[in-house]
Design an enzyme around this catalytic site. Structure first.
Site, PDB file in Angstrom:
ATOM      1  N   ALA A   1       5.022  -8.237  20.740  1.00 57.80           N
ATOM      2  CA  ALA A   1       3.859  -8.373  19.999  1.00 57.80           C
ATOM      3  C   ALA A   1       2.722  -7.722  20.834  1.00 57.80           C
ATOM      4  O   ALA A   1       2.028  -7.853  20.323  1.00 57.80           O
ATOM      5  CB  ALA A   1       4.644  -9.869  20.526  1.00 57.80           C
TER       6      ALA A   1
ATOM      7  N   ASP B   1       2.333  -1.883  16.614  1.00 57.90           N
ATOM      8  CA  ASP B   1       3.810  -0.454  16.576  1.00 57.90           C
ATOM      9  C   ASP B   1       3.692   0.523  15.954  1.00 57.90           C
ATOM     10  O   ASP B   1       4.495   1.218  16.385  1.00 57.90           O
ATOM     11  CB  ASP B   1       4.955  -1.446  15.789  1.00 57.90           C
TER      12      ASP B   1
ATOM     13  N   GLU C   1      20.376 -11.528  22.059  1.00 59.68           N
ATOM     14  CA  GLU C   1      19.816 -12.286  21.985  1.00 59.68           C
ATOM     15  C   GLU C   1      20.987 -13.464  20.424  1.00 59.68           C
ATOM     16  O   GLU C   1      21.177 -13.615  20.090  1.00 59.68           O
ATOM     17  CB  GLU C   1      19.002 -12.704  21.365  1.00 59.68           C
TER      18      GLU C   1
ATOM     19  N   VAL D   1       0.865  -1.203   0.348  1.00 56.81           N
ATOM     20  CA  VAL D   1      -0.204   0.088   0.045  1.00 56.81           C
ATOM     21  C   VAL D   1       0.960   0.694   0.289  1.00 56.81           C
ATOM     22  O   VAL D   1       1.540   0.971   0.973  1.00 56.81           O
ATOM     23  CB  VAL D   1      -0.653   0.180   1.634  1.00 56.81           C
TER      24      VAL D   1
HETATM   25  C1  LIG Z   1      14.489  -9.375  15.358  1.00 60.68           C
HETATM   26  C2  LIG Z   1      13.290  -8.888  15.939  1.00 60.68           C
HETATM   27  C3  LIG Z   1      12.537  -9.772  17.331  1.00 60.68           C
HETATM   28  C4  LIG Z   1      12.061  -9.379  17.789  1.00 60.68           C
HETATM   29  N1  LIG Z   1      11.264 -10.128  19.629  1.00 60.68           N
HETATM   30  C5  LIG Z   1      10.568  -9.906  19.565  1.00 60.68           C
HETATM   31  C6  LIG Z   1      10.296 -10.481  21.454  1.00 60.68           C
HETATM   32  O1  LIG Z   1      11.151 -11.403  21.619  1.00 60.68           O
HETATM   33  N2  LIG Z   1       9.109 -10.217  21.831  1.00 60.68           N
HETATM   34  C7  LIG Z   1       8.335  -9.203  21.138  1.00 60.68           C
HETATM   35  O2  LIG Z   1       6.963  -8.787  22.254  1.00 60.68           O
HETATM   36  N3  LIG Z   1       8.600  -8.342  20.310  1.00 60.68           N
HETATM   37  C8  LIG Z   1       9.197  -9.075  19.879  1.00 60.68           C
HETATM   38  N4  LIG Z   1       9.868  -8.168  18.678  1.00 60.68           N
HETATM   39  C9  LIG Z   1       8.637  -7.255  18.040  1.00 60.68           C
HETATM   40  C10 LIG Z   1       7.215  -8.050  17.635  1.00 60.68           C
HETATM   41  O3  LIG Z   1       7.737  -8.729  16.375  1.00 60.68           O
HETATM   42  C11 LIG Z   1       6.878  -6.516  16.970  1.00 60.68           C
HETATM   43  O4  LIG Z   1       6.625  -5.699  18.396  1.00 60.68           O
HETATM   44  C12 LIG Z   1       5.348  -7.113  16.419  1.00 60.68           C
HETATM   45  O5  LIG Z   1       5.639  -7.609  15.235  1.00 60.68           O
HETATM   46  C13 LIG Z   1       4.314  -5.781  15.942  1.00 60.68           C
HETATM   47  O6  LIG Z   1       2.949  -6.384  14.978  1.00 60.68           O
HETATM   48  P1  LIG Z   1       2.745  -5.440  14.135  1.00 60.68           P
HETATM   49  O7  LIG Z   1       1.511  -6.329  13.981  1.00 60.68           O
HETATM   50  O8  LIG Z   1       2.952  -3.945  14.653  1.00 60.68           O
HETATM   51  O9  LIG Z   1       3.844  -5.299  13.245  1.00 60.68           O
HETATM   52  P2  LIG Z   1       4.847  -6.607  12.510  1.00 60.68           P
HETATM   53  O10 LIG Z   1       4.834  -7.347  13.054  1.00 60.68           O
HETATM   54  O11 LIG Z   1       5.776  -5.636  12.019  1.00 60.68           O
HETATM   55  O12 LIG Z   1       3.759  -6.790  10.850  1.00 60.68           O
HETATM   56  C14 LIG Z   1       3.093  -5.539  10.228  1.00 60.68           C
HETATM   57  C15 LIG Z   1       2.814  -6.187   8.166  1.00 60.68           C
HETATM   58  O13 LIG Z   1       2.537  -4.817   7.903  1.00 60.68           O
HETATM   59  C16 LIG Z   1       3.657  -5.383   6.342  1.00 60.68           C
HETATM   60  N5  LIG Z   1       3.722  -3.979   6.392  1.00 60.68           N
HETATM   61  C17 LIG Z   1       4.263  -3.059   5.817  1.00 60.68           C
HETATM   62  N6  LIG Z   1       4.112  -2.164   5.352  1.00 60.68           N
HETATM   63  C18 LIG Z   1       3.120  -2.508   4.579  1.00 60.68           C
HETATM   64  C19 LIG Z   1       2.454  -1.899   2.911  1.00 60.68           C
HETATM   65  N7  LIG Z   1       3.211  -0.274   2.812  1.00 60.68           N
HETATM   66  N8  LIG Z   1       2.083  -2.129   2.363  1.00 60.68           N
HETATM   67  C20 LIG Z   1       1.961  -3.697   2.497  1.00 60.68           C
HETATM   68  N9  LIG Z   1       2.404  -4.010   3.750  1.00 60.68           N
HETATM   69  C21 LIG Z   1       2.900  -3.777   4.469  1.00 60.68           C
HETATM   70  C22 LIG Z   1       4.717  -6.016   6.526  1.00 60.68           C
HETATM   71  O14 LIG Z   1       4.755  -6.872   5.698  1.00 60.68           O
HETATM   72  C23 LIG Z   1       4.032  -6.952   8.220  1.00 60.68           C
HETATM   73  O15 LIG Z   1       3.744  -8.370   7.649  1.00 60.68           O
HETATM   74  C24 LIG Z   1      10.236  -8.611  17.821  1.00 60.68           C
HETATM   75  C25 LIG Z   1      10.604  -7.855  16.551  1.00 60.68           C
HETATM   76  C26 LIG Z   1      12.024  -7.900  15.579  1.00 60.68           C
HETATM   77  C27 LIG Z   1      12.367  -7.351  14.276  1.00 60.68           C
END
Ligand SMILES: Cc1cc2nc3c(=O)[nH]c(=O)nc-3n(C[C@H](O)[C@H](O)[C@H](O)COP(=O)(O)OP(=O)(O)OC[C@H]3O[C@@H](n4cnc5c(N)ncnc54)[C@H](O)[C@@H]3O)c2cc1C
Length: 436
Positions: A326, A308, A178, A87
């Site tokens: 998460a 996030d 990690e 998007v």
């Molecule tokens: C390496 C790493 C380790 C982590 N470890 C932990 C942990 O141990 N414990 C914990 O609680 N949290 C952890 N986190 C954080 C956790 O993963 C995030 O807080 C969580 O994923 C947030 O969820 P979300 O749905 O907001 O975003 P996300 O899970 O990041 O999902 C966002 C989605 O949006 C999609 N997207 C983005 N922009 C667009 C666009 N313009 N058009 C279409 N699709 C799009 C992406 O492809 C993705 O699938 C970690 C994060 C990372 C990177």
């Protein structure tokens, strides 16, 4: 309702969810089969479990164990439409989004687009350092690390070898800690068996943190314990030090010191993914989108942001926003799945209140730190708790079983068998523009 990406107009309210991470996927699953038309859009055709990305990068897990295909998640559901595209823009006046495939109108729009790596404007780090926000990046990192060890065994010059085998990790949050733990375990347990010609004493794993403790966001005790664990395992931890630059050969630290390496893993900051079209004053610090307490984007009627990317206004307990973890994303997705039908049916909504269940980080075999609201602990028991919580959070029974088997095998054998360097094949000339 208009759509140029072939979504039928069924007469049901159309709820478009952008992003199938923890927040978006939770919301879509809760809203399925409730009489709405759900359009779930993500640039990938799978959900990825980011907390275990580092294990993919360290050749501990297969990428498929931490990913779940979106279409499989909604196989039994006729009112969920999945589109794999990016998007790019929102028109809040016309209630329309523009994707790389075309446009789509919505009744309600939910942005769950998460965050990306923040290099704080440093072009050299942006172009030369490695990040780990996706499976592609984790696999790239895995290939580079393995490839460099292969090169190191044929390199006779000591300095050239140093550049190949030493690794610098920038950022001492959970990801940095990690990764450092996993790399030093690879050095201690696996490389001596795989590369007997390589002197593993030459390999240095550096973890550089600008603050005075590791794991900022957890308790000071957890940070201190993580530091003690890492130092004992052989990681060179440097605190209170900023990295200034990286030229592909050396990392330059504030104060004049430099470390020779060709690999820097950047785990030092995140910033919200951007989509054009939102009013400027709703996108604030860290590119997060301001919302009210039901996650409705400020100044809009029918646009929401969760996970996030969202920052809830007027939250004295979370002045700088809820932690980007998460649990927040899942809880906001769940609450919105109740609030959206309430809004549609003119019923009262509920404000978001974060239920902090605690935080944890693993450092290596038998070593983790856990902060629960009432007490903190570390070591073997903490590690077991970390394993169980992560195992149960992974989506898909098959994934849970595969991860469990991998972990048990790795624990008893001190080994993993996934150290394959898989390079991309040639691209077809007539399909070069097929990237979505
Ligand atoms: C390496 C790493 C380790 C982590 N470890 C932990 C942990 O141990 N414990 C914990 O609680 N949290 C952890 N986190 C954080 C956790 O993963 C995030 O807080 C969580 O994923 C947030 O969820 P979300 O749905 O907001 O975003 P996300 O899970 O990041 O999902 C966002 C989605 O949006 C999609 N997207 C983005 N922009 C667009 C666009 N313009 N058009 C279409 N699709 C799009 C992406 O492809 C993705 O699938 C970690 C994060 C990372 C990177």
């Amino acid at each position: 309702m208009s759509s140029s990406i072939n979504i039928p107009d069924t007469g049901a309210k159309r709820i478009v969810i952008v992003g199938a991470g923890f927040a978006g996927l939770t919301l879509a699953r809760k809203l399925q089969n409730k009489g709405y038309q759900i359009v779930l859009i993500d640039k990938n055709n799978f959900h990825q479990f980011q907390p275990l990305l580092y294990q993919v990068a360290m050749a501990g897990l297969e990428p498929s164990s931490i990913a779940f295909p979106l279409r499989k998640a909604f196989q039994k559901c006729r009112d969920v439409f999945i589109r794999v595209t990016t998007v790019e823009e929102i028109d809040v006046q016309k209630n329309e989004i523009t994707t790389r495939l075309g446009t789509l109108c919505y009744d309600y729009l939910v942005l769950a687009i998460g965050v990306t790596t923040n290099f704080f404007g440093n072009e050299n780090f942006a172009s030369k350092a490695l990040s780990m926000k996706s499976i592609e990046e984790a696999l790239y990192l895995r290939n580079l690390i393995l490839n460099d060890y292969e090169k190191a065994v044929t390199t006779t010059d000591y300095d050239d070898r140093q550049s190949l085998v030493d690794i610098v990790i920038v950022g001492g949050g959970p990801t940095g800690v990690e990764v450092a733990g996993a790399l030093v375990e690879m050095k201690n347990f696996i490389l001596p068996k795989d590369f007997h010609e390589l002197d593993t004493n030459e390999i240095d794993i550096h973890l550089i943190q600008s603050g005075e403790t590791l794991l900022k966001g957890m308790s000071e005790e957890a940070g201190k314990n993580a530091e003690i664990f890492l130092r004992k395992m052989g990681v060179k931890v440097t605190l209170n030090t900023r990295v200034e630059d990286f030229d592909g050969e050396y990392v330059y630290l504030k104060g004049g010191e430099k470390i020779q390496t060709n690999k820097v893993i950047w785990a030092a900051g995140i910033t919200g993914n951007k989509v054009k079209g939102l009013p400027e004053d709703v996108v604030v610090r860290g590119n997060r989108i301001r919302t009210d307490k039901i996650n409705r984007v400020i100044g809009t009627e029918n646009v929401f942001a969760i996970g996030d990317i969202a920052i809830v206004d007027d939250e004295p307990a979370y002045e700088y926003g809820h932690p980007q973890v998460a649990q927040v994303a899942i809880q906001q997705g769940k609450l919105l799945s109740k609030n959206l039908p309430a809004i549609i049916n003119n019923k009262p909504t509920k404000d978001f209140v974060y239920n902090d269940k605690g935080s944890m980080a693993t450092i290596g075999r038998n070593k983790a730190v856990v902060d629960l609201p009432r007490f903190k602990f570390k070591g073997f028991f903490a590690w077991i708790v970390w394993l169980v919580v992560h195992l149960f959070s992974i989506i898909g029974v098959k994934n849970k079983i595969f991860v469990f088997i991998n972990w048990v095998w790795g624990y008893f054998s001190y080994d993993q068998s996934l150290r394959l360097i898989i390079k991309p094949a040639k691209r077809l000339k007539h399909r070069e523009d097929d990237a979505v």
